[in-house]
Design a protein around this motif. Structure first.
Motif, PDB file in Angstrom:
ATOM      1  N   GLU A 153       0.728  -1.147   0.028  1.00 30.88           N
ATOM      2  CA  GLU A 153       0.060   0.053   0.023  1.00 30.88           C
ATOM      3  C   GLU A 153       0.756   1.209   0.126  1.00 30.88           C
ATOM      4  OE1 GLU A 153      -1.704  -3.559   1.725  1.00 30.88           O
ATOM      5  OE2 GLU A 153       0.032  -2.160   2.474  1.00 30.88           O
ATOM      6  N   SER A 154       2.229   1.001  -0.079  1.00 26.46           N
ATOM      7  CA  SER A 154       2.982   2.109   0.136  1.00 26.46           C
ATOM      8  C   SER A 154       2.705   3.129  -1.419  1.00 26.46           C
ATOM      9  CB  SER A 154       4.539   1.760   0.204  1.00 26.46           C
ATOM     10  OG  SER A 154       4.754   1.200   1.236  1.00 26.46           O
ATOM     11  N   HIS A 155       2.750   4.486  -1.090  1.00 24.45           N
ATOM     12  CA  HIS A 155       2.697   5.399  -2.346  1.00 24.45           C
ATOM     13  C   HIS A 155       1.184   5.478  -2.888  1.00 24.45           C
ATOM     14  CE1 HIS A 155       6.955   5.716  -2.001  1.00 24.45           C
ATOM     15  NE2 HIS A 155       6.959   4.549  -2.518  1.00 24.45           N
ATOM     16  N   LEU A 156       0.215   4.828  -1.894  1.00 28.24           N
ATOM     17  CA  LEU A 156      -1.367   4.822  -2.402  1.00 28.24           C
ATOM     18  C   LEU A 156      -1.690   6.508  -2.690  1.00 28.24           C
ATOM     19  CD1 LEU A 156      -3.285   2.344  -0.381  1.00 28.24           C
ATOM     20  CD2 LEU A 156      -3.181   2.591  -2.561  1.00 28.24           C
ATOM     21  N   LEU A 157      -1.180   7.379  -1.710  1.00 27.27           N
ATOM     22  CA  LEU A 157      -1.265   8.727  -1.810  1.00 27.27           C
ATOM     23  C   LEU A 157      -0.946   9.331  -3.218  1.00 27.27           C
ATOM     24  CD1 LEU A 157      -2.021  11.399  -0.351  1.00 27.27           C
ATOM     25  CD2 LEU A 157       0.380  11.614   0.152  1.00 27.27           C
ATOM     26  N   ASP A 158      -0.092   8.703  -3.828  1.00 28.13           N
ATOM     27  CA  ASP A 158       0.492   9.146  -5.304  1.00 28.13           C
ATOM     28  C   ASP A 158      -0.301   8.445  -6.403  1.00 28.13           C
ATOM     29  OD1 ASP A 158       2.504  11.152  -4.575  1.00 28.13           O
ATOM     30  OD2 ASP A 158       3.379   9.562  -3.509  1.00 28.13           O
ATOM     31  N   LEU A 159      -0.489   7.013  -6.109  1.00 17.38           N
ATOM     32  CA  LEU A 159      -0.851   6.216  -7.179  1.00 17.38           C
ATOM     33  C   LEU A 159      -2.453   5.728  -6.956  1.00 17.38           C
ATOM     34  CD1 LEU A 159       2.389   4.083  -7.451  1.00 17.38           C
ATOM     35  CD2 LEU A 159       1.841   5.526  -9.025  1.00 17.38           C
ATOM     36  N   GLY A 160      -2.941   6.086  -6.030  1.00 22.98           N
ATOM     37  CA  GLY A 160      -4.370   6.004  -5.808  1.00 22.98           C
ATOM     38  C   GLY A 160      -4.951   4.749  -5.557  1.00 22.98           C
ATOM     39  N   SER A 161      -4.501   3.731  -6.069  1.00 20.30           N
ATOM     40  CA  SER A 161      -4.852   2.263  -5.676  1.00 20.30           C
ATOM     41  C   SER A 161      -3.675   1.270  -5.890  1.00 20.30           C
ATOM     42  CB  SER A 161      -5.981   2.044  -6.778  1.00 20.30           C
ATOM     43  OG  SER A 161      -5.352   1.854  -8.106  1.00 20.30           O
TER      44      SER A 161
ATOM     45  N   LEU B 142       2.825   6.409   6.881  1.00 19.56           N
ATOM     46  CA  LEU B 142       2.600   7.537   5.948  1.00 19.56           C
ATOM     47  C   LEU B 142       2.291   7.408   4.707  1.00 19.56           C
ATOM     48  CD1 LEU B 142       5.209   9.958   7.619  1.00 19.56           C
ATOM     49  CD2 LEU B 142       2.735   9.567   8.459  1.00 19.56           C
ATOM     50  N   GLU B 143       1.795   8.377   4.022  1.00 17.03           N
ATOM     51  CA  GLU B 143       1.454   8.200   2.547  1.00 17.03           C
ATOM     52  C   GLU B 143       0.513   7.159   1.972  1.00 17.03           C
ATOM     53  OE1 GLU B 143       5.138   7.941   0.200  1.00 17.03           O
ATOM     54  OE2 GLU B 143       6.241   9.543   1.577  1.00 17.03           O
ATOM     55  N   LEU B 144      -0.598   7.092   2.759  1.00 15.32           N
ATOM     56  CA  LEU B 144      -1.472   5.657   2.412  1.00 15.32           C
ATOM     57  C   LEU B 144      -2.765   6.704   1.719  1.00 15.32           C
ATOM     58  CD1 LEU B 144      -1.568   3.620   5.527  1.00 15.32           C
ATOM     59  CD2 LEU B 144      -0.391   3.401   3.510  1.00 15.32           C
ATOM     60  N   GLY B 145      -2.775   7.830   1.543  1.00 15.16           N
ATOM     61  CA  GLY B 145      -4.007   8.450   0.983  1.00 15.16           C
ATOM     62  C   GLY B 145      -5.235   8.549   1.788  1.00 15.16           C
ATOM     63  N   SER B 146      -6.302   8.537   0.991  1.00 18.15           N
ATOM     64  CA  SER B 146      -7.548   8.940   1.594  1.00 18.15           C
ATOM     65  C   SER B 146      -8.029   7.952   2.589  1.00 18.15           C
ATOM     66  CB  SER B 146      -8.585   9.356   0.643  1.00 18.15           C
ATOM     67  OG  SER B 146      -8.906   8.164  -0.444  1.00 18.15           O
ATOM     68  N   GLU B 147      -7.478   6.683   2.571  1.00 16.31           N
ATOM     69  CA  GLU B 147      -7.918   5.786   3.647  1.00 16.31           C
ATOM     70  C   GLU B 147      -7.192   5.633   4.628  1.00 16.31           C
ATOM     71  OE1 GLU B 147      -9.128   2.296   1.315  1.00 16.31           O
ATOM     72  OE2 GLU B 147     -10.526   3.496  -0.068  1.00 16.31           O
ATOM     73  N   GLU B 148      -6.200   6.514   4.894  1.00 20.60           N
ATOM     74  CA  GLU B 148      -5.224   6.216   6.226  1.00 20.60           C
ATOM     75  C   GLU B 148      -5.824   5.801   7.415  1.00 20.60           C
ATOM     76  OE1 GLU B 148      -2.941   9.894   5.693  1.00 20.60           O
ATOM     77  OE2 GLU B 148      -4.721  10.997   6.738  1.00 20.60           O
ATOM     78  N   ALA B 149      -6.803   6.504   7.825  1.00 19.88           N
ATOM     79  CA  ALA B 149      -7.438   6.349   9.028  1.00 19.88           C
ATOM     80  C   ALA B 149      -7.957   4.748   9.068  1.00 19.88           C
ATOM     81  CB  ALA B 149      -8.599   7.136   9.414  1.00 19.88           C
ATOM     82  N   GLU B 150      -8.648   4.429   8.043  1.00 16.31           N
ATOM     83  CA  GLU B 150      -9.071   3.204   8.020  1.00 16.31           C
ATOM     84  C   GLU B 150      -8.014   2.153   7.968  1.00 16.31           C
ATOM     85  OE1 GLU B 150     -11.979   0.138   5.142  1.00 16.31           O
ATOM     86  OE2 GLU B 150     -11.589   2.143   4.719  1.00 16.31           O
ATOM     87  N   TYR B 151      -7.003   2.293   7.525  1.00 17.98           N
ATOM     88  CA  TYR B 151      -5.975   1.505   7.415  1.00 17.98           C
ATOM     89  C   TYR B 151      -5.181   1.228   8.824  1.00 17.98           C
ATOM     90  CZ  TYR B 151      -5.390   0.546   2.252  1.00 17.98           C
ATOM     91  OH  TYR B 151      -5.486  -0.195   1.204  1.00 17.98           O
ATOM     92  N   HIS B 152      -5.180   2.258   9.445  1.00 19.16           N
ATOM     93  CA  HIS B 152      -4.527   2.327  10.756  1.00 19.16           C
ATOM     94  C   HIS B 152      -5.591   1.432  11.722  1.00 19.16           C
ATOM     95  CE1 HIS B 152      -1.663   5.482   9.326  1.00 19.16           C
ATOM     96  NE2 HIS B 152      -1.019   4.912  10.346  1.00 19.16           N
ATOM     97  N   TYR B 153      -6.657   1.744  11.709  1.00 19.79           N
ATOM     98  CA  TYR B 153      -7.736   1.048  12.480  1.00 19.79           C
ATOM     99  C   TYR B 153      -7.875  -0.355  12.189  1.00 19.79           C
ATOM    100  CZ  TYR B 153     -12.016   0.286  15.092  1.00 19.79           C
ATOM    101  OH  TYR B 153     -13.053  -0.343  16.023  1.00 19.79           O
ATOM    102  N   LYS B 154      -7.586  -0.696  10.936  1.00 20.09           N
ATOM    103  CA  LYS B 154      -7.629  -2.379  10.617  1.00 20.09           C
ATOM    104  C   LYS B 154      -6.207  -3.013  11.326  1.00 20.09           C
ATOM    105  CE  LYS B 154     -10.316  -2.089   6.467  1.00 20.09           C
ATOM    106  NZ  LYS B 154     -10.268  -2.555   5.092  1.00 20.09           N
TER     107      LYS B 154
END
Length: 453
Positions: free
Chosen positions: A191-199, A366-378
């Motif tokens: 999931e690294s660089h989701l912020l830049d690559l989107g998916s 860091l750099e996980l994009g719009s779903e960063e909060a959900e990733y941390h919770y999971k």
């Protein structure tokens, strides 16, 4: 390192020099005036807030024997040994590509969301049992660092191992075309660089760019457990070798037995072979399978591979084991973090049943994009009763703490915004034979916690 006359280097980059400077000797290349050694070629690069041309005179004063100079830059120092080029960065990359073609070394390119550096170190240790090896140092894995790595390779290098990092599309393509690997490894898609690559699909597309410079007779070594890679390799004409947990892969671990400080496993290919890997984690066993595959491709025997893995030395802050003042074991994995690597770290600590306490110190990913909060919770939800305590650090890790509390309770999970407060609490919890794993993205600087212990 590269050692050439100014005339030879000018020819390699299609640059221009004054005839009087033709025989000036260059030994090594740098773009950093703080790292200049005698006879270096200085490469003045332009950034958003700096212009390397402003430091060319300083470079000469510190021992550089020559420098690139972009033709559109005013006031070149008179009488200095300069190579005039259109673009210093492109000239650096062109010089690396030209030098590499003269070396004649086999090139192994390594990319992936996680495990690049560890796989690089494993590959170097295996190939080093038979060949003269040069590998990427530190984080020299981008459009500047990779050319500098190539140019630092000794003339007698037989195996050149190049880590290829990225943050956006097109970067791996560039690096692969410079390195032109004989073997290319894709460790995984995370999931690294989701912020830049989107998916993750976008990340997979970017990692697959490594085949764009792969030699026609080269081999692609890829994680066969990753569906996103399986979907993308079918159209590639290169020879392919897979590795992973699944028995359908070309290389898979037939048996894994974790030890106190090592992973013992077997590979059933061309017979049954046993390996002892002096680094913890099943994910590192999988990384080693990619390195084993490269070793076999390059003619390394299984006996030599076992020796190379046994003598492995990892780059700092990658599952680095040390001991604290109270006798606690500390695993420092604080160089970087993503959901994939944090999950692997959690599973590792769960399995360390001989520890008096099992403590996770986790910082923001860091750099996980719009779903960063959900990733941390999971990630927090993955923490179960096998873990005694969780100390979370950073704004995003508040969500990780919330997820963990749902499983193991408020009295075993602590969240901190202050690093010193975290260190104090951690010292209160430690005891002899406790296990502490520290992991976060590089920007969180959690290695300071390790040092404090």
């Amino acid at each position: 390192m590269i050692k050439r006359t100014l005339a030879e280097i000018a020819a390699m980059v299609e640059g221009q020099i004054h005839d009087s400077m033709r025989e000036v000797m260059v030994a090594g290349v740098t773009n950093d005036t703080r790292k200049i050694t005698d006879a270096n070629l200085f490469v003045p690069l332009q950034g958003e807030r700096s212009n390397g041309h402003d430091h060319v005179q300083q470079a000469f004063e510190q021992g550089a024997s020559a420098s690139f100079w972009e033709r559109n830059q005013p006031n070149p120092p008179e009488g200095a040994p300069l190579i005039f080029v259109e673009d210093s960065l492109k000239a650096l990359q062109q010089l690396a590509k030209a030098y590499l073609s003269e070396l004649g070394a086999k090139v192994i390119g390594i990319t992936g969301s996680n495990g690049k550096t560890t796989t690089k170190d494993m590959t170097a240790s295996i190939l080093g049992t038979k060949y003269r090896v040069h590998k990427t140092s530190g984080n020299y894995n981008n459009h500047i660092g990779l050319p500098l790595t190539v140019l630092a390779a000794p003339e007698d290098t037989e195996m050149l191992i190049l880590e290829m990092g990225m943050s956006s599309r097109g970067e791996i393509s560039l690096l692969s075309k410079i390195g032109q690997p004989d073997a290319a490894i894709i460790t995984n898609i995370g999931e690294s660089h989701l912020l830049d690559l989107g998916s993750r699909e976008g990340i997979a597309d970017a990692k697959m760019e490594i085949v764009e410079g792969l030699k026609l007779d080269g081999v692609l070594i890829y994680n066969g457990d990753e569906p996103l890679l399986l979907d993308r390799i079918t159209d590639t004409a290169f020879r392919k070798i897979s590795f992973g947990r699944s028995l359908t892969n070309d290389y898979f671990p037939a048996d894994i037995k974790p030890g106190q400080d090592a992973m013992n496993f077997t590979v059933e290919k061309e017979g049954t072979h046993t390996f002892a890997l002096p680094v913890l984690g099943t994910h590192n066993v999988l990384n080693s399978l990619a390195a084993i595959a490269v070793g076999r491709e390059m003619g390394i025997s299984y006996e030599e591979i076992a020796k190379g893995l046994q003598e492995l030395k990892l780059t700092n802050m990658r599952m680095e084991v040390s001991f604290g003042a109270n006798g606690e074991k500390i695993i420092n994995d604080a160089y970087n973090a993503s959901p994939t690597s944090v999950k692997a770290a959690i599973e590792l600590v769960k399995g360390m049943t001989d520890a008096a306490k099992r403590i996770l110190v986790l910082g923001d990913m860091l750099e996980l994009g719009s779903e960063e909060a959900e990733y941390h919770y999971k990630m927090g939800e993955l923490i179960t009763d096998e873990i005694d305590y969780v100390l979370a650090y950073g704004n995003l890790s508040l969500k990780l703490a919330e997820g963990a509390k749902n499983n193991i309770g408020d009295n075993r999970v602590f969240h901190f915004e202050d690093k010193q407060a975290l260190i104090q609490k951690l010292k209160e919890l430690t005891e002899p034979n406790a296990l502490i794993l520290v992991k976060a993205s590089r920007g969180m600087r959690l290695e300071e916690v390790v040092k404090a212990l």
